[in-house]
Design an enzyme around this catalytic site. Sequence first.
Site, PDB file in Angstrom:
ATOM      1  N   ASP A   1       0.854  -1.185   0.000  1.00 15.40           N
ATOM      2  CA  ASP A   1       0.000   0.000   0.000  1.00 15.40           C
ATOM      3  C   ASP A   1       0.893   1.239   0.000  1.00 15.40           C
ATOM      4  O   ASP A   1       2.115   1.138   0.100  1.00 15.40           O
ATOM      5  CB  ASP A   1      -0.928  -0.001   1.219  1.00 15.40           C
ATOM      6  CG  ASP A   1      -0.158   0.081   2.523  1.00 15.40           C
ATOM      7  OD1 ASP A   1       0.917  -0.541   2.614  1.00 15.40           O
ATOM      8  OD2 ASP A   1      -0.607   0.768   3.457  1.00 15.40           O
TER       9      ASP A   1
ATOM     10  N   HIS B   1       2.647  -8.799  -3.082  1.00 12.00           N
ATOM     11  CA  HIS B   1       1.532  -7.851  -3.039  1.00 12.00           C
ATOM     12  C   HIS B   1       2.097  -6.437  -3.072  1.00 12.00           C
ATOM     13  O   HIS B   1       2.703  -5.984  -2.096  1.00 12.00           O
ATOM     14  CB  HIS B   1       0.734  -8.089  -1.754  1.00 12.00           C
ATOM     15  CG  HIS B   1      -0.443  -7.185  -1.592  1.00 12.00           C
ATOM     16  ND1 HIS B   1      -1.644  -7.408  -2.217  1.00 12.00           N
ATOM     17  CD2 HIS B   1      -0.601  -6.039  -0.879  1.00 12.00           C
ATOM     18  CE1 HIS B   1      -2.501  -6.453  -1.882  1.00 12.00           C
ATOM     19  NE2 HIS B   1      -1.891  -5.603  -1.068  1.00 12.00           N
TER      20      HIS B   1
ATOM     21  N   ASP C   1       2.903 -17.469  -3.417  1.00 11.98           N
ATOM     22  CA  ASP C   1       3.479 -16.351  -4.167  1.00 11.98           C
ATOM     23  C   ASP C   1       2.441 -15.813  -5.147  1.00 11.98           C
ATOM     24  O   ASP C   1       2.548 -16.003  -6.355  1.00 11.98           O
ATOM     25  CB  ASP C   1       4.748 -16.803  -4.911  1.00 11.98           C
ATOM     26  CG  ASP C   1       5.444 -15.624  -5.587  1.00 11.98           C
ATOM     27  OD1 ASP C   1       5.221 -14.473  -5.158  1.00 11.98           O
ATOM     28  OD2 ASP C   1       6.198 -15.865  -6.550  1.00 11.98           O
TER      29      ASP C   1
ATOM     30  N   GLU D   1       3.441  -9.871   1.033  1.00 14.65           N
ATOM     31  CA  GLU D   1       3.591  -8.442   0.782  1.00 14.65           C
ATOM     32  C   GLU D   1       5.075  -8.075   0.872  1.00 14.65           C
ATOM     33  O   GLU D   1       5.878  -8.812   1.443  1.00 14.65           O
ATOM     34  CB  GLU D   1       2.766  -7.642   1.814  1.00 14.65           C
ATOM     35  CG  GLU D   1       2.625  -6.176   1.449  1.00 14.65           C
ATOM     36  CD  GLU D   1       1.407  -5.507   2.085  1.00 14.65           C
ATOM     37  OE1 GLU D   1       0.576  -6.205   2.692  1.00 14.65           O
ATOM     38  OE2 GLU D   1       1.297  -4.275   1.952  1.00 14.65           O
TER      39      GLU D   1
HETATM   40  O1  9MR Z   1       3.461  -6.053   9.523  1.00 14.65           O
HETATM   41  C1  9MR Z   1       2.144  -5.906  10.039  1.00 14.65           C
HETATM   42  C2  9MR Z   1       1.758  -7.152  10.812  1.00 14.65           C
HETATM   43  O2  9MR Z   1       2.595  -7.281  11.945  1.00 14.65           O
HETATM   44  C3  9MR Z   1       0.304  -7.087  11.215  1.00 14.65           C
HETATM   45  O3  9MR Z   1      -0.060  -8.321  11.794  1.00 14.65           O
HETATM   46  C4  9MR Z   1      -0.564  -6.793  10.006  1.00 14.65           C
HETATM   47  C5  9MR Z   1      -2.034  -6.688  10.325  1.00 14.65           C
HETATM   48  O4  9MR Z   1      -2.282  -5.634  11.175  1.00 14.65           O
HETATM   49  O5  9MR Z   1      -0.156  -5.587   9.405  1.00 14.65           O
HETATM   50  C6  9MR Z   1       1.164  -5.648   8.922  1.00 14.65           C
HETATM   51  O6  9MR Z   1       1.496  -4.431   8.357  1.00 14.65           O
HETATM   52  C7  9MR Z   1       0.847  -4.054   7.166  1.00 14.65           C
HETATM   53  C8  9MR Z   1       0.199  -2.709   7.441  1.00 14.65           C
HETATM   54  O7  9MR Z   1      -0.854  -2.884   8.337  1.00 14.65           O
HETATM   55  C9  9MR Z   1      -0.262  -2.006   6.182  1.00 14.65           C
HETATM   56  N1  9MR Z   1       0.798  -1.940   5.225  1.00 14.65           N
HETATM   57  C10 9MR Z   1       1.319  -3.246   4.869  1.00 14.65           C
HETATM   58  C11 9MR Z   1       1.909  -3.903   6.086  1.00 14.65           C
HETATM   59  C12 9MR Z   1       2.562  -5.237   5.722  1.00 14.65           C
HETATM   60  O8  9MR Z   1       1.644  -6.211   5.397  1.00 14.65           O
END
Ligand code: 9MR
Length: 746
Positions: free
Chosen positions: A350, A670, A718, A727
Site C-alpha cells: 500500500d 503484493h 506467491d 507483501e
Molecule cells: O506487519 C504488520 C503485521 O505485523 C500485522 O499483523 C498486520 C495486520 O495488522 O499488518 C502488517 O502491516 C501491514 C500494514 O498494516 C499495512 N501496510 C502493509 C503492512 C505489511 O503487510
Amino acid sequence: MRRTLRAAAVPVTLAALAATANTAPATATSGPATPAPPYERVLNGTFDTAKTPWWSSGSTPTTVTGGRLCADVPAGTTNVWDSMIAEDTIPLEADQPYTLTFTASASVNATTHAVLQLGIAPHTTTFNKAIALTPAPRTFTVTGVSKTADLHGQLSFQQGGAAVPFTLCLDDVSLTGGVVPPGGGRSFGSPVRANQYGYQTSGPKKASVVNASRRPVPWRLLDDRGRTVRGGMTRVQGDDAESGDHVHIADFSSYRRPGTGYTLHVGDDSSEPFDIGADPYTALSKDALSYFYAARSGTPIEAAYAGADYARPAGHVGVAPNKGDTDVPCLPGTCDYSLDVSGGWYDAGDQGKYVVNGALAAWQLMDSYERSRAQGNHQGAGDGLLSIPENHNGVPDVLDESRWEMEFLLSMQVPAGQPLAGTVHHKIHDLAWTALPTRPDQDPQPRYLHAPSTAATLNLAAAGAQCARVWARYDKAFAARCLTAATTAWHAALAHPDLFAPDSDSVGGGAYDDTRVADEFSWAATELYATTGDRTYLRHIDARISTDGFSWRDTDGLTDLTIARLPGRFPAPMAAAARKRVTAVADAFVRDEQRQGYPNPYLPADGGYVWGSNSAAANNAVVIATAYDLTHRARYRDAVLESLDYLLGRNALNQSFVTGYGERASHNQHTRIWAHELDPALPNPPKGSLAGGPDSALQDPVAQQNLPGCAPATCYIDEIFAYSTNEVAINWNSALAWVATFAAAR
Ligand code: 9MR
C-alpha cells in the site's frame, strides 16, 4: 474498479491446480465410484456477522442485516457491472462443473445477473445468468463449466441499469465444484532444498532433504558440468513439526571450491542450482538496500539509479490526481491544521506511511551503519555503494537513504502551539484502499493524518536520538534538528502516555495498533541516553530482550541491542547485563534454528507463524549477529548464514523469499507498484525484495482459499492478492538488508 485489472502470469500453483484437476479424484478400488465431495468455494456465503471478503461497487453500498447481505442498488447506471456485489480470488479448475445456489429477494421485481468469471483479463466466463428477483426470497441454482484453471475466479451479482432504485438482499451463497480440495494441489518441487543463491566459501553449506528413511542416505554434490565433486551421507534430523516433513541434513561445508551451478543430489532428486563464492552477500546487501530508493515517495524514481523498469514519476507531491502529501489535513474531528508530509518511503504494497514502522526501518538502516562503522564493514558504512542520487556526497549511502525517511518522520510531529504539540501523528494514508495496480502518482484517494499516538511519538524520539548521533559527523544542523525533535517528542510522550492507535482503524491503510508502550519508552530512553548521556533517561530504561524477538509493535529487545551496540556509552553494569541477555537470547535462537529441519531462527512457542514471519526470522538473525559481534564466536556467524539459507530456499516450500535470488524466488509479491502479475507491462518487485513469508493464521482470502490445513512453515503462496503472506514492506527489507550487510565480507 476491479474490472480494470489485467491478465496474470500463470503462477506455479495454477499449473499444479490444472495438473491435479486432470487426474481423477481418489475413488474406492471396488464398487461404484465415489463422487468428488462438493468442495465449497465461497468464503462467508452466510453473512452471519460480517461481509468480508465480499465487496461492492461504490454505487452500491451494502450492509449485513439479519444475517443477510443487503445492497442499495441505484437506478440509472449504464452497464450491468456498474452495480456489483462480488467475491474475488475463487480458485477455478479447468473443465470442472460449478454449481451456484443462493437465496435472494428485492424490494421490487428486478433482475440481477449471477456471474462467475475471471476477475482479471481475459474475464473468461463460466456462467452469466439473468435472475428474476421478487420481494419474496427465492432460492436459485446456476451451473457452468470452467474453461480455465485460475486462482482469480470472481463470483458476482450484477444489476446495473435498473430503472428504479431497489434493495437487494442475498443469503446462503454457495459455489461448489472442482476436485482439488481447498489447500490441496500444491507442489514444492524437489525434496532437496538448498540455498538457491549462494553459499559463502568459508561458511556452513548444508541442504535439507525430505526423505522418509530413518537411516542416513547418500548425497552427491555436482558441479556445473555434472561431475560429482563431493559425496557423503545425510544426518537424519527427524520429524519437523513446523513443516510436517521428515528431514535429513546433507552437510557439504568442507567443500570450498568457488563456482557456479552446483547442485546437490539425493537419489534421483536434485536441488535448485547454487553458487559457492567468497562474497555472495555484498550483492544481496546492495539490492536489499536499493529497495528503499524504489519505494521512495515524493520524488521521481529515476532510470539512471533504479533502472528503466523501475522509473516512475514522483508520487504524492500534490499533483492531480494525487490529493497528498504536501498539504494533508487531519481526519475530520481530530485537528484543524494540515501538514506537508511529503517524502518518506511507502510502507509496503500500500502507499500509506506509518511512523512506527517507518521509524523501525530507518532505525535498522542507521543501526546497520553504526554496526558497520564499529566493525569496519565498508559495505554498511561506505559512500558511493548504492545507486541513489546522493551517492558520492561524502556521506554513507545507508545514512542518505535513512534520511529520506527521517525527514518524513520529523514532518509528522504536531507543531508547537497546537493541541498535543510535540506528539507525533500515527500515520498518513488513503481514505479507501486503491486497486492493484495503482502507481503512486495516480492514486486519487484523499489522504489524512491520523491522530497522534504515544507509540509514534516514542518512535520518533528513538530514531531521532539515533539520527542525532549518526549525523553528528556529517551534518551538524540536521543532527541538531533530529535531537530537538526527539527530546520534544520524549517530553510530549511523558505528558501523553496513553494515546493509543485503535486496531479498528484499518480502512485504506494498516492499523499498526499498539496499546503497550512501556517497551517504546525504554527504547527511546536508551537511544536518548546513548546520544546525550543525560542521566534522567536512565530510570526509564527497563525493557529487556527476550526470545519473543522484536518487531514494530514489540520493541523491548531494541533496548538491549542498542546498549550492546554502544556499551561504552552506558554504565558498565548495564552494558554487562545487556550483553549477557543478548547472548542468552541468541543462544536460544541458534538452538531453535538447529533443532528444526529447516534453519529458521524463528520458532514461535505456539508453533504458529505470524504475518511477516520472514522479518521475525531476519530480526532474530540480527540478534544472533549481535552476539557474534560481542563474542566473535564462529557458531553465531554460521547461524546467521544458515538463517539466510532459510530465506533463500532451504525451507519447507523450496522457496527463495527474495526476488531475483534463486530459481524458485518470490516475484508476485503484493504491491501496487510492481504488479507484473496483473499487468505484464509492469515489472516484478526489484531484485532483493523480501516477501512477508508464511503466516499460519490465514489472514487474507487467497490464503483462506488456497492454504487451509497448511503446516505453519508452508502457509505461503506467491500470489499478488495474498497480502498476509506475500507483501513487501520496508521493515522486512530493512531486516534483510541488515543481515545481508552483516554477512557481506567487505
Ligand atoms: O506487519 C504488520 C503485521 O505485523 C500485522 O499483523 C498486520 C495486520 O495488522 O499488518 C502488517 O502491516 C501491514 C500494514 O498494516 C499495512 N501496510 C502493509 C503492512 C505489511 O503487510
